[in-house]
Design a protein around this motif. Structure first.
Motif, PDB file in Angstrom:
ATOM      1  N   THR A  63       0.835  -1.207   0.000  1.00 48.66           N
ATOM      2  CA  THR A  63       0.000   0.000   0.000  1.00 48.66           C
ATOM      3  C   THR A  63       0.867   1.254   0.000  1.00 48.66           C
ATOM      4  OG1 THR A  63      -1.686  -1.210   1.246  1.00 48.66           O
ATOM      5  CG2 THR A  63      -1.914   1.165   1.143  1.00 48.66           C
ATOM      6  N   LEU A  64       1.931   1.254   0.786  1.00 53.64           N
ATOM      7  CA  LEU A  64       2.842   2.402   0.812  1.00 53.64           C
ATOM      8  C   LEU A  64       3.475   2.644  -0.549  1.00 53.64           C
ATOM      9  CD1 LEU A  64       4.767   1.993   4.191  1.00 53.64           C
ATOM     10  CD2 LEU A  64       3.164   3.795   3.589  1.00 53.64           C
ATOM     11  N   LEU A  68      12.451   3.006   7.227  1.00 54.66           N
ATOM     12  CA  LEU A  68      11.984   4.391   7.319  1.00 54.66           C
ATOM     13  C   LEU A  68      11.035   4.736   6.183  1.00 54.66           C
ATOM     14  CD1 LEU A  68      15.322   6.287   8.040  1.00 54.66           C
ATOM     15  CD2 LEU A  68      13.469   5.919   9.653  1.00 54.66           C
ATOM     16  N   PHE A  69      10.173   5.704   6.445  1.00 51.28           N
ATOM     17  CA  PHE A  69       9.386   6.301   5.376  1.00 51.28           C
ATOM     18  C   PHE A  69       9.122   7.757   5.742  1.00 51.28           C
ATOM     19  CE2 PHE A  69       6.082   5.109   8.278  1.00 51.28           C
ATOM     20  CZ  PHE A  69       5.058   6.015   8.083  1.00 51.28           C
ATOM     21  N   VAL A  70       8.844   8.544   4.718  1.00 50.38           N
ATOM     22  CA  VAL A  70       8.575   9.964   4.906  1.00 50.38           C
ATOM     23  C   VAL A  70       7.201  10.255   4.329  1.00 50.38           C
ATOM     24  CG1 VAL A  70       9.312  12.309   4.318  1.00 50.38           C
ATOM     25  CG2 VAL A  70      11.023  10.555   4.769  1.00 50.38           C
ATOM     26  N   PHE A  71       6.374  10.955   5.102  1.00 47.48           N
ATOM     27  CA  PHE A  71       5.074  11.358   4.582  1.00 47.48           C
ATOM     28  C   PHE A  71       4.835  12.826   4.895  1.00 47.48           C
ATOM     29  CE2 PHE A  71       3.876  10.424   8.895  1.00 47.48           C
ATOM     30  CZ  PHE A  71       2.787  11.232   9.164  1.00 47.48           C
ATOM     31  N   ILE A  72       4.004  13.428   4.068  1.00 49.57           N
ATOM     32  CA  ILE A  72       3.636  14.832   4.246  1.00 49.57           C
ATOM     33  C   ILE A  72       2.205  14.849   4.731  1.00 49.57           C
ATOM     34  CG2 ILE A  72       3.316  17.048   3.098  1.00 49.57           C
ATOM     35  CD1 ILE A  72       5.426  16.100   1.061  1.00 49.57           C
ATOM     36  N   LYS A 112       9.221  12.037   9.305  1.00 50.89           N
ATOM     37  CA  LYS A 112      10.019  10.829   9.107  1.00 50.89           C
ATOM     38  C   LYS A 112       9.649   9.861  10.216  1.00 50.89           C
ATOM     39  CE  LYS A 112      14.410  11.078   7.928  1.00 50.89           C
ATOM     40  NZ  LYS A 112      15.886  11.206   8.012  1.00 50.89           N
ATOM     41  N   MET A 113       9.360   8.615   9.820  1.00 55.37           N
ATOM     42  CA  MET A 113       8.888   7.648  10.793  1.00 55.37           C
ATOM     43  C   MET A 113       9.431   6.268  10.468  1.00 55.37           C
ATOM     44  SD  MET A 113       4.928   7.189  11.818  1.00 55.37           S
ATOM     45  CE  MET A 113       4.696   8.933  11.841  1.00 55.37           C
ATOM     46  N   ARG A 114       9.498   5.413  11.480  1.00 55.46           N
ATOM     47  CA  ARG A 114       9.938   4.040  11.270  1.00 55.46           C
ATOM     48  C   ARG A 114       8.768   3.192  10.791  1.00 55.46           C
ATOM     49  NH1 ARG A 114      12.464   2.452  16.757  1.00 55.46           N
ATOM     50  NH2 ARG A 114      11.054   4.057  17.448  1.00 55.46           N
ATOM     51  N   VAL A 138       9.967   5.867   0.703  1.00 55.12           N
ATOM     52  CA  VAL A 138       9.914   4.613   1.458  1.00 55.12           C
ATOM     53  C   VAL A 138      11.270   3.924   1.337  1.00 55.12           C
ATOM     54  CG1 VAL A 138       8.827   2.349   1.702  1.00 55.12           C
ATOM     55  CG2 VAL A 138       7.449   4.309   1.026  1.00 55.12           C
ATOM     56  N   ASP A 139      11.857   3.576   2.475  1.00 59.94           N
ATOM     57  CA  ASP A 139      13.119   2.846   2.520  1.00 59.94           C
ATOM     58  C   ASP A 139      12.889   1.581   3.349  1.00 59.94           C
ATOM     59  OD1 ASP A 139      15.704   1.922   2.610  1.00 59.94           O
ATOM     60  OD2 ASP A 139      16.461   3.543   3.882  1.00 59.94           O
ATOM     61  N   SER A 140      12.558   0.486   2.669  1.00 57.50           N
ATOM     62  CA  SER A 140      12.245  -0.766   3.371  1.00 57.50           C
ATOM     63  C   SER A 140      13.455  -1.324   4.106  1.00 57.50           C
ATOM     64  CB  SER A 140      11.734  -1.808   2.385  1.00 57.50           C
ATOM     65  OG  SER A 140      10.536  -1.369   1.807  1.00 57.50           O
ATOM     66  N   LEU A 141      14.621  -1.184   3.515  1.00 61.92           N
ATOM     67  CA  LEU A 141      15.831  -1.711   4.156  1.00 61.92           C
ATOM     68  C   LEU A 141      16.216  -0.901   5.381  1.00 61.92           C
ATOM     69  CD1 LEU A 141      17.971  -2.529   1.000  1.00 61.92           C
ATOM     70  CD2 LEU A 141      16.622  -4.095   2.409  1.00 61.92           C
ATOM     71  N   GLY A 142      16.028   0.397   5.317  1.00 62.04           N
ATOM     72  CA  GLY A 142      16.363   1.264   6.442  1.00 62.04           C
ATOM     73  C   GLY A 142      15.239   1.409   7.445  1.00 62.04           C
TER      74      GLY A 142
END
Length: 110
Positions: free
Chosen positions: A48-49, A85-89, A98-100, A79-83
Motif C-alpha cells: 500500500t505504501l 523508514l518512510f517519509v510522509f507529508i 520521518k517515521m519508522r 519509502v526505505d524498506s531496508l532502512g
C-alpha cells in the motif's frame, strides 16, 4: 469581607505536583499496547505504501506512538524498506514527517 471567587472550588490548586501526578496516572490508564503485526499485514502495508508513493494517492496512516494509536492523513514521499523508514507529508500542516516502518499499524487509501 471580600469574595474568594473560584479559589473556593480549587482547594488543592496550590499543589501543582499533585496535578502532574494525577495527569500521569490518567495517561497510563488510556495507554494501549503496541499491536504485533503478522508478516501478511506487514507485506500489505508495504504494498500500500509503495502504491501510494508511485500513484501519489492520499492515505490514512495509523501508527503507534507513546502508548497511543494515532491516525493521520497525508501523502507518502519516500519509502526505505531496508532502512525501516518512510517519509510522509501530512495534509493539515504540510510538514514532512520521518517515521519508522515498525511504528505503522495500518495504511489505507483515503
Amino acid at each position: 469581607m471580600e469574595h474568594r471567587g473560584m479559589k473556593k472550588w480549587r482547594p488543592f490548586a496550590t499543589m501543582p505536583e499533585q496535578y502532574i501526578g494525577l495527569q500521569g496516572i490518567i495517561n497510563k490508564q488510556v495507554e494501549v499496547a503496541q499491536p504485533v503485526l503478522t508478516e501478511e499485514q506487514m507485506e500489505q502495508i508495504n504494498f500500500t505504501l509503495i502504491e501510494a508513493l508511485h500513484a501519489n494517492k492520499q492515505v490514512y496512516l495509523t501508527y503507534y506512538k507513546n502508548g497511543q494509536r494515532i491516525t493521520e492523513t497525508g501523502f507518502i514521499q519516500f519509502v526505505d524498506s531496508l532502512g525501516n523508514l518512510f517519509v510522509f507529508i501530512d495534509e493539515v500542516f504540510e510538514l514532512k514527517n520521518k517515521m519508522r516502518l515498525s511504528e505503522l499499524i495500518n495504511v489505507r487509501f483515503a
